[in-house]
Scaffold this motif. Structure first.
Motif, PDB file in Angstrom:
ATOM      1  N   GLY A 247      84.626  44.928  20.009  1.00 10.16           N
ATOM      2  CA  GLY A 247      85.511  44.266  19.057  1.00 10.16           C
ATOM      3  C   GLY A 247      86.975  44.351  19.411  1.00 10.16           C
ATOM      4  N   SER A 273      84.049  37.443  21.635  1.00  8.82           N
ATOM      5  CA  SER A 273      83.476  36.857  20.430  1.00  8.82           C
ATOM      6  C   SER A 273      82.673  37.958  19.764  1.00  8.82           C
ATOM      7  CB  SER A 273      82.572  35.663  20.793  1.00  8.82           C
ATOM      8  OG  SER A 273      81.320  36.120  21.266  1.00  8.82           O
ATOM      9  N   PRO A 274      82.088  37.695  18.595  1.00 11.11           N
ATOM     10  CA  PRO A 274      81.224  38.730  18.007  1.00 11.11           C
ATOM     11  C   PRO A 274      80.058  39.126  18.907  1.00 11.11           C
ATOM     12  CG  PRO A 274      81.776  37.079  16.369  1.00 11.11           C
ATOM     13  CD  PRO A 274      82.266  36.557  17.684  1.00 11.11           C
ATOM     14  N   TYR A 275      79.814  38.331  19.952  1.00 11.32           N
ATOM     15  CA  TYR A 275      78.632  38.563  20.776  1.00 11.32           C
ATOM     16  C   TYR A 275      78.946  38.946  22.215  1.00 11.32           C
ATOM     17  CZ  TYR A 275      76.989  35.919  16.790  1.00 11.32           C
ATOM     18  OH  TYR A 275      76.758  35.476  15.514  1.00 11.32           O
ATOM     19  N   ARG A 531      78.314  47.839  14.382  1.00  5.95           N
ATOM     20  CA  ARG A 531      78.664  46.677  15.205  1.00  5.95           C
ATOM     21  C   ARG A 531      78.484  46.943  16.705  1.00  5.95           C
ATOM     22  NH1 ARG A 531      83.937  45.438  14.704  1.00  5.95           N
ATOM     23  NH2 ARG A 531      84.541  47.243  13.463  1.00  5.95           N
TER      24      ARG A 531
END
Length: 749
Positions: A247, A273-275, A531
């Motif tokens: 993150g 990105s979040p991924y 996360r």
């Protein structure tokens, strides 16, 4: 030619309706026969194979003028033997000469190369052989029928009097014969049979035989092409600095020292990105220069939104969650009443760490962007997802993303990322380079440290389990609460694999527990705020569910003073494949005979486990020695596998052996830990894999069957760790509640 898929309602296997299509996409010029497949709605009504056809085929095999048979594999070869298995299915029905068969990776095209078990083009879930079994055999059978028809026409003979063997078509009465190559052009003009007959198991000459692998010679002689082998004119190598915490983003960077490294061309930042991670890539003319330049970068990271929790804190939260009821995944009988009436209750918490895939070949990818198109070279496991994600990133149609399928040096699920993380990273770097005027193919190379620290992982899990036994020691109730991140939420598979809040991969192996227990409750907690990027891992949820299930059933047997094999047999009535695998394993292991005593203070013991995953049942008996200092050595593993028809017994055995080594590495060493959100481990010095001197003697036995094949790439993994843990208990009297197993073990029982 193309064969349209239908389904045989008696067998549930895909069957074929054959139609004709053009050869142009795969072969140019005359003298070649090409067969492929398509969905029924696409080509209904075509009946001839004329040279002027305009269909775009999905070719699964071709035969050239020299009689060489090329099989086009829709599944990646990453060491599991997929190329050999697919080629065997075609060659069997074609009656080909095995020495003339070769395999090429098929291009990315979901409509034509769909995995029939997954609905997309991809390799996973141990489905390569099971979803292709009927499909590839019918492709071979259709080709054979057309070769026979061509010979019959040329020789003015009844097709029923013509035979085919080892690539030669013969007519005994006229003493005529011809090779496949001589008949290929004429066969391509024949009407495609409306229906083809495939062989019965009694007729097999190749299936079920230990044929040599199609990829072995090229790998031994260095001819096999992996991504790292790709060299394109003007190509640059990219090595990236990734954010140290998930993150985090790039606040600023100084590339002056990197650009001073000889061979370095540029530094290209890329967004996350979040991924996938954010970072800065160094482009250079070779890998060493790119890596040296990357190490010289000075990057300041913005960690204001980064994940900052450690493994210990996360586990503490999981324990709290496990004290509360979760979302029910399975609920039968009256579990609460069974525990109220129990004469004895067994309780256990199990801890399973994050795990890295740690494939032999770290992640890599070659990308070339040009004129609104993208070409990729990759050990490609998830074509549909990768095409989709790259196309969305670039804003182009998926058909403009061409993927060349190469060999992969392992994967264990890592190259099947639903968000195409490392591939999109390569595309982002290439796109950024083009904006600076660099128009060149880009090879992204992840170092081992990147592979360990930049994601993705098998999730961390906690199980809180209870068993209820009555006064006679009989198992009355089983309850388990599982806490762990979802592999499926947020992916394209969520709608099909997450039902009523339950990710099927989190509970598989327990929610469908084979043991006959009158009262069963399985609950799931899925934390949304952990996360850490997670992804499937070899045998997916079974990596943890098999462990808690098979060690708990062993504990129930000990509490009831029952032999653990006998208790399993009693509770597996109605599951003949489980019983067949279990009985074969314990018989070959000599379970009913005592182990030879150890010497010089060495204590010996053994444990057993049996588990079903991917429609295959595997039972294993593990024998161990524990020395006077508590040192653990695994001496022998006896494995029995019920996988239906073994297309190639040597490949099946190799997959069981490899799965056992993989699982033993996980059981003895595997653990990714976090410190304030940063991954601690970086390479094999602190994330060790199994060494050769740790590998036990392995015996593999296949349960005889003529049923359609089931998976073998993953099912060898789940039983090993619980069988080992049960052996540890047999020697030390100590139950293993967390993986990896901590040594030295207790010195006395």
């Amino acid at each position: 030619m193309i064969s349209m898929m239908d389904t045989d309602m008696k067998t549930g296997q895909p069957s074929a309706v054959l139609v004709n299509v053009s050869r142009r996409r795969f072969m140019q010029g005359a003298g070649a026969l090409v067969l492929g497949w398509q969905l029924p709605s696409a080509l209904a009504g075509a009946t001839t194979a004329t040279a002027g056809d305009t269909f775009a085929p999905n070719a699964f095999l071709s035969i050239d003028g020299q009689g060489r048979v090329t099989v086009y594999a829709k599944h990646v070869e990453m060491g599991q033997g997929a190329y050999t298995g697919l080629a065997t299915l075609v060659a069997e029905e074609l009656d080909a000469d095995w020495s003339q068969v070769r395999v090429e990776g098929a291009p990315a095209d979901t409509e034509r190369y769909k995995n029939l078990a997954m609905g997309i083009q991809g390799t996973g879930g141990s489905t390569a052989m099971s979803n292709s079994f009927q499909q590839m055999r019918e492709a071979g059978a259709a080709a054979r029928a057309m070769l026979v028809a061509a010979a019959a026409q040329a020789w003015k003979a009844d097709p029923a009097t013509i035979t085919v063997r080892a690539g030669v078509v013969s007519h005994a009465a006229s003493k005529r014969q011809a090779g496949f190559g001589e008949l290929a052009a004429a066969a391509a003009q024949q009407p495609v049979p409306a229906k083809v007959r495939v062989k019965t198991p009694a007729e097999f000459s190749l299936i079920g035989k230990p044929l040599h692998r199609t990829d072995s010679a090229d790998k031994v002689h260095g001819r096999a092409l992996f991504t790292q082998d790709v060299r394109l004119p003007g190509m640059l190598v990219a090595v990236a600095a990734h954010a140290p915490r998930f993150g985090a983003t790039v606040a600023k960077y100084d590339a002056s020292a990197a650009l001073a490294v000889p061979g370095v061309v540029a530094a290209i930042p890329f967004e996350g990105s979040p991924y996938r991670s954010a970072g800065v890539a160094v482009l250079a003319r070779n890998t060493w220069a790119a890596r040296t330049g990357r190490d010289a970068l000075k990057v300041e990271w913005d960690e204001s939104q980064a994940y900052a929790e450690g493994s210990d804190e996360l586990l503490a939260r999981y324990r709290k969650a496990a004290s509360r009821p979760g979302t029910p995944a399975a609920n039968r009988g009256n579990v609460d009443r069974a525990f109220e009436q129990a004469a004895r209750v067994i309780e256990a918490d199990y801890e399973f760490p994050y795990l890295a895939h740690a494939s032999m070949e770290p992640l890599n990818c070659v990308v070339h962007l040009r004129d609104g198109q993208c070409e990729i070279w990759n050990g490609e496991q998830f074509q549909t997802m990768d095409q989709k994600e790259v196309a969305e990133y670039l804003g182009i149609p998926p058909e403009r993303v061409k993927i060349n399928q190469l060999y992969a040096g392992g994967s264990f699920g890592r190259r099947a990322n639903t968000h195409a993380d490392y591939i999109v990273e390569a595309v982002a770097i290439a796109s950024g380079a083009r904006k600076t005027g660099i128009d060149a193919p880009i090879k992204l190379v992840w170092t081992r440290e990147d592979d360990m620290r930049a994601g993705y992982y098998r999730p961390l899990y906690l199980h809180r389990a209870r068993l209820a036994l009555d006064k006679q020691g009989r198992l009355q109730a089983w309850q388990v609460r599982i806490v762990g991140q979802s592999l499926i939420k947020g992916t394209v598979f969520e709608s099909g694999m997450v039902k009523n809040g339950i990710d099927a991969t989190s509970v598989e192996g327990l929610s469908d527990l084979a043991y006959r227990v009158p009262n069963l409750r399985v609950e799931l907690h899925t934390p949304e705020d952990a996360r850490v990027p997670v992804q499937w891992y070899r045998s997916v949820g079974h990596t943890h569910t098999a462990f808690s299930a098979e060690t708990l059933i062993d504990e129930a047997a000990h509490a009831a003073q029952r032999d653990p094999v006998q208790l399993r047999r009693e509770l597996l009535q109605g599951h003949p494949r489980h019983l067949a695998a279990l009985d074969l394993a314990v018989r070959q292991a000599g379970w009913d005979r005592p182990l030879a005593a150890g010497k010089d203070g060495v204590r010996r013991g053994r444990g057993v486990a049996v588990h079903e995953s991917f429609n295959t049942v595997v039972a294993q008996v593990v024998e161990i020695s524990v020395d006077a200092e508590g040192g653990l050595k695994v001496d022998r593993v006896v494995c029995a596998v019920a996988c239906g028809l073994a297309i190639n017994p040597d490949v099946v055995k190799a997959q069981m052996e490899g799965g056992i080594g993989f699982a033993l590495s996980m059981a003895l060493h595997g653990a990714i830990t976090l410190d304030k959100g940063a991954v601690v481990q970086s390479n094999f010095h602190d994330y060790p894999v199994l060494r050769m001197n740790e590998m036990p003697r392995v015996e593999v036995h296949i349960v005889p069957s003529q049923d359609p094949p089931t998976g073998v790439g993953e099912p060898g993994v789940p039983p090993l760790a619980p069988a080992l843990a049960n052996a540890v208990f047999a020697v030390t009297g100590e139950r293993v509640r967390a993986l990896p197993i901590r040594t030295p073990l207790r010195k006395s029982a």
